[in-house]
Design an enzyme around this catalytic site. Structure first.
Site, PDB file in Angstrom:
ATOM      1  N   LYS A 285       1.015  -1.078  -0.164  1.00 19.47           N
ATOM      2  CA  LYS A 285       0.152   0.086  -0.160  1.00 19.47           C
ATOM      3  C   LYS A 285       0.750   1.226  -0.064  1.00 19.47           C
ATOM      4  CE  LYS A 285      -4.200   1.437   2.146  1.00 19.47           C
ATOM      5  NZ  LYS A 285      -5.470   1.077   3.273  1.00 19.47           N
ATOM      6  N   GLU A 371     -19.769  -6.585   8.897  1.00 22.64           N
ATOM      7  CA  GLU A 371     -20.653  -6.024   9.774  1.00 22.64           C
ATOM      8  C   GLU A 371     -21.742  -6.773  10.269  1.00 22.64           C
ATOM      9  OE1 GLU A 371     -19.182  -2.759   6.949  1.00 22.64           O
ATOM     10  OE2 GLU A 371     -19.842  -4.885   6.825  1.00 22.64           O
ATOM     11  N   ARG A 399     -25.709  -3.315   5.834  1.00 28.42           N
ATOM     12  CA  ARG A 399     -25.302  -4.512   5.572  1.00 28.42           C
ATOM     13  C   ARG A 399     -25.723  -5.569   6.772  1.00 28.42           C
ATOM     14  NH1 ARG A 399     -20.588  -4.177   1.732  1.00 28.42           N
ATOM     15  NH2 ARG A 399     -19.700  -5.848   2.606  1.00 28.42           N
TER      16      ARG A 399
END
Length: 640
Positions: A285, A371, A399
């Site tokens: 990253k 979630e 979600r």
């Protein structure tokens, strides 16, 4: 900010077909120039930086190998797709990212044929790609579907549900796992790349398919043994046993910054005929930009910054953000209550749970992009006597709605929901706007739903939640800074379902929920200047409503206006239901509801979004005047 970089090779690329006209030897230079262009662009616009820098070579290789847009390239969590946008006809607009009228910060179907599937939330790419692949199979279309999914997104169950269902897609489906924090495998080098090239090549695949064919011809016990031996042996070397069990042929790990190795492996994968394939690509990253490499979290999402130093522009010191007020308040309450726990779904800093985790590491849980699990995990904690706070963005909590209903509400468990980013969210646009939480929570029995009008109110509401053991309770609050009010040293427990009068009048009543109270007060000032005596109420609770307060205001005022930063079906709908049930409108009372428009609003500056939504003080005044049939000059219109 700096001048644009010199990019002679990238200047020749407008669409992926231009990449495919280059030699393999030129791809390294193209990748370097693409990375420089992305850094330059994001330094001007702000946005997501680290993830896109990590997939530059992967972007180049994927478009070089696959026939996009006929082959569908689907990016999971679209914020890693900035390099993809640059090479798919949008370079001339890349410096409009996340600006009003400019490019979206995520993939968007209406923006380009090279964005076959919109993505801003996580873990959807494999399911979508499977849909494209099966559709191609059913219609005889030879095109492939390629899903690029980050390893963080692989923490969500939906990814595995899709993989478990993917075998029918055959070799039309390719999944590229972008492993950007080495959570699955250690750093890779030339030996690992050579292994990936080997296991994806015909030299390996042909004898393996022959061995599988022979094994299937054996008696069942010998067949099962032979298959397990082959998979176990390959799994020891490559780490792919899990994916094999899900029906995928695993290839990797591959160095995601070796563009030539990527091309060779992806070419082998493209031409293989062994069924769905998963390519494990290890990336870094922030690759290629020192500040982002050394501090991936701070450069995940950035504001404008200086390219040379990496220094990000700092906003003027102001009021504390709502997320920090929440995190700090919860951490303080937990000092004297060891039952308090905090749960977040891969967003500790975005929700303020990082502050709680610093103070109470044993009681802070980051469940990853999961979630659904997070909510039911909290329900289990609550059932065992703990006081769990689930801190999730309003739009992400959608979600887990089934778990909210079945695992929390039906069982009346005291799970505390802290819904950050409620309402409009500026540059992140429709996918991240928390528009629907009032509509989807206020319909549930047993729920308490609150919204603070400022950061001091949020402190009291966090305390109220901590002490509320009678069932589920939620608070919604916006992105950004508070109003700058003094924070209370000693939080108070609010009486459930009780609002407050902020100012009293006689003719007009404005019932505000949440931070639109400030605009309601401004509107009251303007109405008073026109001779219209105005009451302003801060309802505090969307559920249960303060029915006594609302009844009083409806029976003593000529016009009642509700104001909320939420979609239709929220506060206004419930106030109208109350008025209807009690016959309060029978005497000619004028009730008007103000809310977000019934459409998805595109990204823009917050002040423009509020103006577009019609939720600022002038709009409130206009609504009142229309209800009273008074024109802008303050003259009452003649009634028919």
């Amino acid at each position: 900010m700096s001048d644009r970089p010199d990019t002679p090779l990238l200047d020749q690329v407008q669409f992926p077909s231009d990449i495919r006209s280059l030699s393999k030897e030129q791809l390294r230079q193209l990748s370097d120039e693409l990375r420089e262009e992305m850094i330059s662009a994001v330094s001007v616009t702000g946005g997501h930086l680290g993830a896109g820098l990590g997939v530059v070579e992967l972007t180049v290789a994927a478009h070089y190998v696959f026939d996009t847009p006929n082959d569908k390239l689907i990016w999971d969590v679209g914020h890693q797709a900035y390099p993809h946008k640059i090479v798919t006809g949008r370079r001339d607009r890349i410096r409009t990212l996340r600006q009003g009228g400019g490019l979206s910060g995520f993939t968007k179907r209406s923006e380009s044929e090279y964005d076959p599937f919109g993505a801003a939330h996580s873990s959807t790419s494999i399911s979508a790609a499977l849909g494209f692949a099966i559709a191609n199979k059913l219609t005889g279309n030879p095109g492939k579907a390629i899903a690029v999914i980050g390893d963080g997104a692989m923490s969500a169950g939906m990814a595995y549900e899709a993989m478990n269902n993917a075998e029918a897609a055959g070799n039309r489906l390719v999944v590229i796992l972008n492993d950007n924090d080495m959570s699955i495998a250690p750093p890779v080098g030339s030996l690992r790349n050579a292994l990936a090239r080997l296991v994806s090549s015909n030299k390996y695949l042909t004898p393996r398919k022959l061995a599988q064919k022979l094994a299937r011809a054996m008696p069942a016990p010998l067949h099962r043994t032979a298959r397990r031996v082959e998979e176990y042996a390959r799994g020891l070397v490559t780490g792919g046993t899990l994916f094999d069990e899900l029906g995928f042929y695993y290839v990797g790990p591959v160095d995601g910054h070796d563009v030539n190795a990527l091309v060779e492996v992806l070419e082998n994968v493209r031409d293989a005929e062994v069924g769905p394939m998963l390519v494990h690509v290890v990336t870094q990253k922030g690759k290629g930009y020192g500040p982002a490499e050394s501090s991936a979290d701070k450069y995940h999402g950035v504001v404008k910054f200086d390219v040379v130093s990496g220094k990000q522009a700092k906003a003027a010191a102001g009021a504390p953000s709502y997320q920090n007020v929440f995190g700090e308040t919860l951490a303080k309450l937990a000092e004297t209550d060891d039952r308090i726990c905090a749960i977040t779904a891969a967003m500790p800093s975005g929700t303020g749970v990082d502050k709680f985790a610093t103070a109470h590491p044993d009681r802070a849980f980051d469940v990853g992009i999961a979630e659904q699990h997070g909510v039911t995990f909290a329900a289990g904690l609550a059932a065992q006597g703990m006081r769990p706070f689930v801190a999730i963005y309003s739009t992400f909590l959608q979600r887990a709605y089934d778990q909210v209903v079945h695992d929390v509400a039906i069982q009346n468990l005291p799970v505390r929901f802290a819904m950050d980013r409620a309402g409009l969210v500026g540059a992140d646009g429709a996918t991240h706007a928390g528009s629907f939480d009032l509509a989807y929570l206020c319909t549930l029995p047993n729920f308490v739903v609150m919204a603070p009008s400022d950061e001091a109110e949020l402190v009291h509401m966090v305390k109220t939640m901590a002490e509320h053991d009678g069932g589920p309770i939620a608070v919604r609050y916006p992105r950004g800074e508070g109003r700058g009010v003094q924070l209370p040293e000693t939080p108070q427990v609010l009486e459930i379902g009780k609002g407050r009068i902020v100012r009293e009048g006689k003719k007009v009543a404005i019932l505000a929920l949440g931070t639109r109270l400030e605009e309601a007060e401004k509107a009251a000032d303007q109405l008073e200047a026109k001779g219209l005596s105005t009451t302003v109420a801060d309802l505090r609770f969307a559920k249960p409503l303060d029915s006594a307060l609302i009844r009083k205001l409806m029976t003593t005022h000529e016009v009642v206006v509700t104001v909320e930063e939420a979609a239709i079906g929220g506060l206004g709908a419930h106030v109208l239901t109350l008025a209807s049930d009690e016959g309060l409108t029978d005497a000619g009372l004028k009730v008007r509801t103000m809310r977000l428009p019934d459409r998805f609003q595109d990204h823009d500056k917050p002040e423009k979004q509020y103006d577009e939504a019609g939720l600022n003080a002038p709009h409130i005044v206009e609504t009142v005047l229309k209800a009273l049939r008074i024109n802008s000059a303050g003259v009452e219109e003649v009634r028919a």
